[in-house]
Design a protein around this motif. Structure first.
Motif, PDB file in Angstrom:
ATOM      1  N   VAL A 200       0.843  -1.186   0.000  1.00  0.00           N
ATOM      2  CA  VAL A 200       0.000   0.000   0.000  1.00  0.00           C
ATOM      3  C   VAL A 200       0.883   1.242   0.000  1.00  0.00           C
ATOM      4  CG1 VAL A 200      -1.888  -1.162   1.231  1.00  0.00           C
ATOM      5  CG2 VAL A 200      -0.184   0.122   2.522  1.00  0.00           C
ATOM      6  N   ALA A 201       0.266   2.375  -0.255  1.00  0.00           N
ATOM      7  CA  ALA A 201       0.944   3.663  -0.159  1.00  0.00           C
ATOM      8  C   ALA A 201      -0.029   4.657   0.449  1.00  0.00           C
ATOM      9  CB  ALA A 201       1.400   4.143  -1.528  1.00  0.00           C
ATOM     10  N   PHE A 202       0.503   5.586   1.218  1.00  0.00           N
ATOM     11  CA  PHE A 202      -0.296   6.634   1.827  1.00  0.00           C
ATOM     12  C   PHE A 202       0.019   7.939   1.118  1.00  0.00           C
ATOM     13  CE2 PHE A 202      -0.279   3.323   4.933  1.00  0.00           C
ATOM     14  CZ  PHE A 202      -1.585   3.333   5.391  1.00  0.00           C
ATOM     15  N   ASP A 203      -1.037   8.658   0.739  1.00  0.00           N
ATOM     16  CA  ASP A 203      -0.909   9.895  -0.025  1.00  0.00           C
ATOM     17  C   ASP A 203      -1.485  11.054   0.767  1.00  0.00           C
ATOM     18  OD1 ASP A 203      -0.126   8.195  -2.116  1.00  0.00           O
ATOM     19  OD2 ASP A 203      -2.155   8.100  -2.915  1.00  0.00           O
ATOM     20  N   GLN A 204      -0.852  12.223   0.576  1.00  0.00           N
ATOM     21  CA  GLN A 204      -1.348  13.445   1.189  1.00  0.00           C
ATOM     22  C   GLN A 204      -1.784  14.393   0.086  1.00  0.00           C
ATOM     23  OE1 GLN A 204       1.554  15.513   3.568  1.00  0.00           O
ATOM     24  NE2 GLN A 204      -0.021  16.450   4.824  1.00  0.00           N
ATOM     25  N   GLU A 205      -2.909  15.057   0.302  1.00  0.00           N
ATOM     26  CA  GLU A 205      -3.415  15.994  -0.699  1.00  0.00           C
ATOM     27  C   GLU A 205      -2.550  17.248  -0.708  1.00  0.00           C
ATOM     28  OE1 GLU A 205      -7.648  17.939  -2.088  1.00  0.00           O
ATOM     29  OE2 GLU A 205      -7.479  17.094  -0.094  1.00  0.00           O
TER      30      GLU A 205
ATOM     31  N   ARG B  16      -3.737   3.769  -0.756  1.00  0.00           N
ATOM     32  CA  ARG B  16      -3.957   3.075  -2.025  1.00  0.00           C
ATOM     33  C   ARG B  16      -3.306   1.697  -1.961  1.00  0.00           C
ATOM     34  NH1 ARG B  16      -0.544   4.567  -5.589  1.00  0.00           N
ATOM     35  NH2 ARG B  16       0.629   5.955  -4.251  1.00  0.00           N
ATOM     36  N   THR B  17      -3.965   0.733  -2.595  1.00  0.00           N
ATOM     37  CA  THR B  17      -3.283  -0.530  -2.839  1.00  0.00           C
ATOM     38  C   THR B  17      -2.390  -0.292  -4.050  1.00  0.00           C
ATOM     39  OG1 THR B  17      -5.125  -1.271  -4.206  1.00  0.00           O
ATOM     40  CG2 THR B  17      -5.106  -1.998  -1.903  1.00  0.00           C
ATOM     41  N   VAL B  18      -1.170  -0.757  -3.994  1.00  0.00           N
ATOM     42  CA  VAL B  18      -0.216  -0.439  -5.052  1.00  0.00           C
ATOM     43  C   VAL B  18      -0.303  -1.420  -6.213  1.00  0.00           C
ATOM     44  CG1 VAL B  18       2.231  -0.169  -5.566  1.00  0.00           C
ATOM     45  CG2 VAL B  18       1.316   0.702  -3.432  1.00  0.00           C
ATOM     46  N   LYS B  19      -0.540  -2.696  -5.923  1.00  0.00           N
ATOM     47  CA  LYS B  19      -0.528  -3.713  -6.977  1.00  0.00           C
ATOM     48  C   LYS B  19      -1.915  -4.162  -7.411  1.00  0.00           C
ATOM     49  CE  LYS B  19       3.953  -5.356  -5.530  1.00  0.00           C
ATOM     50  NZ  LYS B  19       4.742  -6.454  -5.017  1.00  0.00           N
ATOM     51  N   VAL B  20      -2.966  -3.607  -6.811  1.00  0.00           N
ATOM     52  CA  VAL B  20      -4.338  -3.988  -7.134  1.00  0.00           C
ATOM     53  C   VAL B  20      -5.114  -2.713  -7.452  1.00  0.00           C
ATOM     54  CG1 VAL B  20      -6.444  -5.056  -6.256  1.00  0.00           C
ATOM     55  CG2 VAL B  20      -4.224  -5.923  -5.535  1.00  0.00           C
TER      56      VAL B  20
ATOM     57  N   ASP C 194      -4.931  12.633 -11.118  1.00  0.00           N
ATOM     58  CA  ASP C 194      -4.618  11.599 -10.128  1.00  0.00           C
ATOM     59  C   ASP C 194      -4.020  10.378 -10.833  1.00  0.00           C
ATOM     60  OD1 ASP C 194      -4.416  10.102  -7.840  1.00  0.00           O
ATOM     61  OD2 ASP C 194      -6.562   9.944  -7.494  1.00  0.00           O
ATOM     62  N   PRO C 195      -2.757  10.464 -11.280  1.00  0.00           N
ATOM     63  CA  PRO C 195      -2.155   9.380 -12.053  1.00  0.00           C
ATOM     64  C   PRO C 195      -1.627   8.209 -11.224  1.00  0.00           C
ATOM     65  CG  PRO C 195      -0.583  11.140 -11.806  1.00  0.00           C
ATOM     66  CD  PRO C 195      -1.868  11.609 -11.163  1.00  0.00           C
ATOM     67  N   LEU C 196      -1.694   8.292  -9.900  1.00  0.00           N
ATOM     68  CA  LEU C 196      -1.136   7.232  -9.060  1.00  0.00           C
ATOM     69  C   LEU C 196      -1.974   5.962  -9.179  1.00  0.00           C
ATOM     70  CD1 LEU C 196      -0.429   9.455  -5.952  1.00  0.00           C
ATOM     71  CD2 LEU C 196       1.249   8.636  -7.609  1.00  0.00           C
ATOM     72  N   PRO C 197      -1.324   4.808  -9.292  1.00  0.00           N
ATOM     73  CA  PRO C 197      -2.059   3.546  -9.474  1.00  0.00           C
ATOM     74  C   PRO C 197      -2.708   3.056  -8.188  1.00  0.00           C
ATOM     75  CG  PRO C 197       0.268   3.112  -9.278  1.00  0.00           C
ATOM     76  CD  PRO C 197       0.112   4.604  -9.276  1.00  0.00           C
ATOM     77  N   GLY C 198      -3.682   2.153  -8.342  1.00  0.00           N
ATOM     78  CA  GLY C 198      -4.239   1.456  -7.201  1.00  0.00           C
ATOM     79  C   GLY C 198      -5.663   1.833  -6.845  1.00  0.00           C
ATOM     80  N   THR C 199      -6.231   1.038  -5.944  1.00  0.00           N
ATOM     81  CA  THR C 199      -7.562   1.262  -5.410  1.00  0.00           C
ATOM     82  C   THR C 199      -7.459   2.222  -4.236  1.00  0.00           C
ATOM     83  OG1 THR C 199      -8.204  -0.963  -6.060  1.00  0.00           O
ATOM     84  CG2 THR C 199      -9.582   0.118  -4.414  1.00  0.00           C
ATOM     85  N   ARG C 200      -8.327   3.199  -4.175  1.00  0.00           N
ATOM     86  CA  ARG C 200      -8.256   4.228  -3.144  1.00  0.00           C
ATOM     87  C   ARG C 200      -9.126   3.910  -1.936  1.00  0.00           C
ATOM     88  NH1 ARG C 200      -5.709   5.092  -7.443  1.00  0.00           N
ATOM     89  NH2 ARG C 200      -5.255   7.161  -8.201  1.00  0.00           N
ATOM     90  N   TYR C 201      -8.614   4.287  -0.750  1.00  0.00           N
ATOM     91  CA  TYR C 201      -9.338   4.148   0.511  1.00  0.00           C
ATOM     92  C   TYR C 201      -9.169   5.435   1.297  1.00  0.00           C
ATOM     93  CZ  TYR C 201      -9.290  -0.820  -0.524  1.00  0.00           C
ATOM     94  OH  TYR C 201      -9.459  -2.024  -1.132  1.00  0.00           O
TER      95      TYR C 201
ATOM     96  N   GLN D 285       4.066  -2.149   3.612  1.00  0.00           N
ATOM     97  CA  GLN D 285       3.284  -3.385   3.592  1.00  0.00           C
ATOM     98  C   GLN D 285       2.244  -3.290   4.692  1.00  0.00           C
ATOM     99  OE1 GLN D 285       4.609  -4.476   0.460  1.00  0.00           O
ATOM    100  NE2 GLN D 285       3.803  -6.321   1.374  1.00  0.00           N
ATOM    101  N   ALA D 286       1.065  -3.888   4.456  1.00  0.00           N
ATOM    102  CA  ALA D 286      -0.035  -3.779   5.414  1.00  0.00           C
ATOM    103  C   ALA D 286      -0.791  -5.091   5.531  1.00  0.00           C
ATOM    104  CB  ALA D 286      -0.991  -2.673   4.981  1.00  0.00           C
ATOM    105  N   ALA D 287      -1.457  -5.254   6.661  1.00  0.00           N
ATOM    106  CA  ALA D 287      -2.383  -6.372   6.879  1.00  0.00           C
ATOM    107  C   ALA D 287      -3.788  -5.798   6.938  1.00  0.00           C
ATOM    108  CB  ALA D 287      -2.047  -7.081   8.179  1.00  0.00           C
ATOM    109  N   PHE D 288      -4.714  -6.395   6.199  1.00  0.00           N
ATOM    110  CA  PHE D 288      -6.113  -5.950   6.152  1.00  0.00           C
ATOM    111  C   PHE D 288      -6.982  -6.921   6.935  1.00  0.00           C
ATOM    112  CE2 PHE D 288      -4.528  -3.527   2.743  1.00  0.00           C
ATOM    113  CZ  PHE D 288      -5.492  -2.679   2.245  1.00  0.00           C
ATOM    114  N   THR D 289      -7.955  -6.389   7.674  1.00  0.00           N
ATOM    115  CA  THR D 289      -8.997  -7.180   8.317  1.00  0.00           C
ATOM    116  C   THR D 289     -10.327  -6.534   7.984  1.00  0.00           C
ATOM    117  OG1 THR D 289      -7.515  -7.710  10.153  1.00  0.00           O
ATOM    118  CG2 THR D 289      -9.869  -8.095  10.498  1.00  0.00           C
ATOM    119  N   TYR D 290     -11.227  -7.299   7.386  1.00  0.00           N
ATOM    120  CA  TYR D 290     -12.548  -6.786   7.008  1.00  0.00           C
ATOM    121  C   TYR D 290     -13.354  -6.541   8.272  1.00  0.00           C
ATOM    122  CZ  TYR D 290     -16.911  -6.455   4.361  1.00  0.00           C
ATOM    123  OH  TYR D 290     -18.082  -6.020   3.797  1.00  0.00           O
TER     124      TYR D 290
END
Length: 124
Positions: free
Chosen positions: A10-15, A80-84, A94-101, A37-42
């Motif tokens: 993942v990556a963390f972005d600042q506006e 953002r997820t970097v590889k998904v 917003d050219p950065l790749p990945g799914t946003r959260y 790297q991160a661990a996700f729990t739904y």
């Protein structure tokens, strides 16, 4: 209970505020501050989480190592997820790749090794 492995890049972005958009406003853009790297729990169970699901948003608990800029992550940042997700971003602004959260909560004080976050999938 086993601790989830840090499997997700993942990556963390600042506006950042950009130049005028020509109509009296500012264009919105993001800059990457912290890849990790991160661990996700739904998450499940609370009334607020059920309301988010009704709006087709997913809520996750995320755990990352408390290294460097991880202590500075704030609720106005995004993850953002970097590889998904979208490999080319969401367009010119917003050219950065990945799914946003959207980062909703940050707990950087209850554990000396980890930062715990609550994130919600960004609306389209």
């Amino acid at each position: 209970m086993a601790i989830a492995r840090l499997r997700h890049a993942v990556a963390f972005d600042q506006e950042v505020e950009s130049a005028d958009d020509g109509f009296g406003g500012k264009t919105r853009s993001w800059t990457e501050i912290r890849p990790c790297q991160a661990a996700f729990t739904y998450m499940r169970g609370s009334e607020a989480i059920d309301a988010a699901r009704l709006q087709e948003r997913s809520v996750f608990k995320v755990r990352i190592r408390k290294i460097g800029a991880a202590r500075d992550i704030a609720p106005n940042w995004r993850m953002r997820t970097v590889k998904v997700g979208l490999p080319e971003g969401q367009g010119a602004g917003d050219p950065l790749p990945g799914t946003r959260y959207n980062v909703r909560e940050v707990d950087a004080i209850s554990d000396r090794k980890w930062v715990y976050l609550v994130v919600e999938s960004a609306g389209t």
